[in-house]
Structures are given as C-alpha cells and as structure tokens.
Design a protein around this motif. Structure first.
Motif, PDB file in Angstrom:
ATOM      1  N   ASN A  69      -6.407   5.354 -11.462  1.00 56.00           N
ATOM      2  CA  ASN A  69      -7.669   6.098 -11.451  1.00 56.00           C
ATOM      3  C   ASN A  69      -7.573   7.378 -10.629  1.00 56.00           C
ATOM      4  N   THR A  70      -6.664   7.427  -9.689  1.00 54.67           N
ATOM      5  CA  THR A  70      -6.470   8.618  -8.872  1.00 54.67           C
ATOM      6  C   THR A  70      -5.592   9.653  -9.560  1.00 54.67           C
TER       7      THR A  70
ATOM      8  N   TYR B  57      -4.204  -7.758  -4.299  1.00 59.60           N
ATOM      9  CA  TYR B  57      -4.168  -6.426  -3.681  1.00 59.60           C
ATOM     10  C   TYR B  57      -3.208  -5.506  -4.435  1.00 59.60           C
TER      11      TYR B  57
ATOM     12  N   ASP C 163     -13.064  -1.348 -13.346  1.00 57.64           N
ATOM     13  CA  ASP C 163     -12.431  -0.104 -12.895  1.00 57.64           C
ATOM     14  C   ASP C 163     -11.359   0.423 -13.845  1.00 57.64           C
ATOM     15  N   THR C 164     -10.988  -0.381 -14.836  1.00 53.79           N
ATOM     16  CA  THR C 164      -9.955   0.063 -15.776  1.00 53.79           C
ATOM     17  C   THR C 164     -10.528   0.537 -17.102  1.00 53.79           C
TER      18      THR C 164
ATOM     19  N   GLU D  86      -4.998  -4.306  -7.472  1.00 45.48           N
ATOM     20  CA  GLU D  86      -6.039  -3.351  -7.066  1.00 45.48           C
ATOM     21  C   GLU D  86      -5.439  -1.998  -6.722  1.00 45.48           C
ATOM     22  N   GLN D  87      -4.312  -1.993  -6.037  1.00 46.33           N
ATOM     23  CA  GLN D  87      -3.653  -0.729  -5.703  1.00 46.33           C
ATOM     24  C   GLN D  87      -3.178  -0.015  -6.958  1.00 46.33           C
TER      25      GLN D  87
ATOM     26  N   LYS E 205       0.831  -1.211   0.000  1.00 48.50           N
ATOM     27  CA  LYS E 205       0.000   0.000   0.000  1.00 48.50           C
ATOM     28  C   LYS E 205       0.860   1.253   0.000  1.00 48.50           C
TER      29      LYS E 205
ATOM     30  N   ILE F  70     -11.716  -5.224 -10.991  1.00 39.17           N
ATOM     31  CA  ILE F  70     -10.467  -4.699 -11.567  1.00 39.17           C
ATOM     32  C   ILE F  70     -10.687  -4.368 -13.036  1.00 39.17           C
TER      33      ILE F  70
ATOM     34  N   ARG G 219     -13.978  -9.382  -7.049  1.00 36.18           N
ATOM     35  CA  ARG G 219     -12.805  -8.505  -7.041  1.00 36.18           C
ATOM     36  C   ARG G 219     -12.063  -8.563  -8.378  1.00 36.18           C
TER      37      ARG G 219
ATOM     38  N   VAL H 271      -4.498  -0.241  -9.964  1.00 35.00           N
ATOM     39  CA  VAL H 271      -5.674   0.296 -10.648  1.00 35.00           C
ATOM     40  C   VAL H 271      -6.160   1.554  -9.931  1.00 35.00           C
ATOM     41  N   ASP H 272      -6.221   1.511  -8.606  1.00 34.36           N
ATOM     42  CA  ASP H 272      -6.634   2.698  -7.840  1.00 34.36           C
ATOM     43  C   ASP H 272      -5.681   3.866  -8.075  1.00 34.36           C
TER      44      ASP H 272
END
Length: 185
Positions: A115-116, A105, A159-160, A108-109, A65, A156, A152, A111-112
C-alpha cells in the motif's frame, strides 16, 4: 577448501557427552555460547525464559519490520530473511502464540509495504498468501485464537482491496474459509 562432511547423529552425540566430565561439558557449552548467537539465545531461554522471551520477540519482530520498513532507507524486502526470523524465534523459544503473532505481523508488513510503494510481484504475493494461509489454519484449529485476532485478520483483507495479482481475492477466500463462521455474539 571443501566443507566438513562428517555428521554426528544425536545418539552418537549423547553417547560422547555422557563420557565427558562435568568440567569438559561446561567448557563445550561455554565455547558453543561464545561461537553462536543461536546458542546464546537458546541458553538464554533455557536459564532465563521469562525475560528472554520478551527480548527475543522484540528482536525478531524488528528483523521482520526492517526487511519492509527499516529505520533508514528503503526495505530490502528479503522475504527469506523475514521468514527466517519467524522460524528462528519458533525454534529457539517454542512459543506458539508469539510465533503466530510474528506470522501475522509479517503479512501485515507486506500489505503495508504494497500500500505504500505499489504493486510488487507474484512471488511476493505468494509468500504473503502462504503465511496468511498458515495463520488461518491455526485459527481453524482454535476458535479463541480466531476471536482474539479476528479484527487484524479482517483488516488485512480490507487493506488489500484493489491490489493486483488476485491477492485480495485469495486473502478474502482464506479469511472466509475459517470454520467458525460469522456468528453473532
């Protein structure tokens, strides 16, 4: 000063350790424990596995993270450090299930993060795709694993949507390559 080049095979180490007394072995283990965090964690897992597993999982998940979203500042995005956390956890614990969780994870991080902060580079997306592919390979070997993580894995891909470099398309292809199909339950 040049690095030490002498190497010892496991068989040589075993032979040398057998020749030592119990006190000498204890002294070597204690010195090793004091000199290396990896050995501390390995011994913790050896002698206190249940408590250590949860603690180590949290530690390595936090390391991942922090490469993307640290408590303060911006992520350094050292993907090699995040992947090293996964491999270290696997090596120390041998826990396939929680290693799988860390791998997912990681993606996912990533991708986040995209997106951020917006588009990253091809190297970044290749790393995410490579890890997602490993996750999918494990799901193809284990239908129960796929069913447990299906939402989940699909999130992913969803979210992409709209992310460049063919990232979304490649993730979608991998997701739909899962052999268990889309049977109704």
């Amino acid at each position: 000063m040049a690095g030490i080049k002498a190497k010892m095979k496991v068989s040589d180490l075993r032979r040398a350790l057998k020749a030592l007394s119990q006190k000498e072995l204890i002294d070597i283990i204690i010195k090793s424990y004091q000199s290396s965090d990896d050995i501390k964690e390995l011994l913790l897992m050896t002698f206190n596995a249940d408590e250590a597993l949860e603690e180590l999982f949290k530690k390595y998940k936090t390391q991942i993270k922090d490469e993307f979203f640290p408590e303060r500042g911006f992520g350094k995005l050292r993907l090699s450090q995040a992947k090293k956390a996964i491999s270290s956890f696997k090596k120390i614990t041998g826990d396939e299930g929680l290693t799988f969780e860390l791998m997912l994870y990681y993606v996912e991080q990533g991708v986040d993060f995209t997106n951020t902060y917006g588009d990253i580079d091809e190297r970044f997306y290749n790393s995410m795709l490579s890890m997602y592919e490993k996750v999918i390979e494990q799901c193809n070997k284990n239908e129960d694993l796929f069913k447990a993580y299906k939402e989940r894995l699909e999130a992913i891909v969803i979210d992409t949507e709209g992310i460049g470099w063919g990232f979304h398309d490649a993730l979608e292809y991998l997701y739909y390559s899962i052999e268990w199909g889309e049977e109704e339950e």
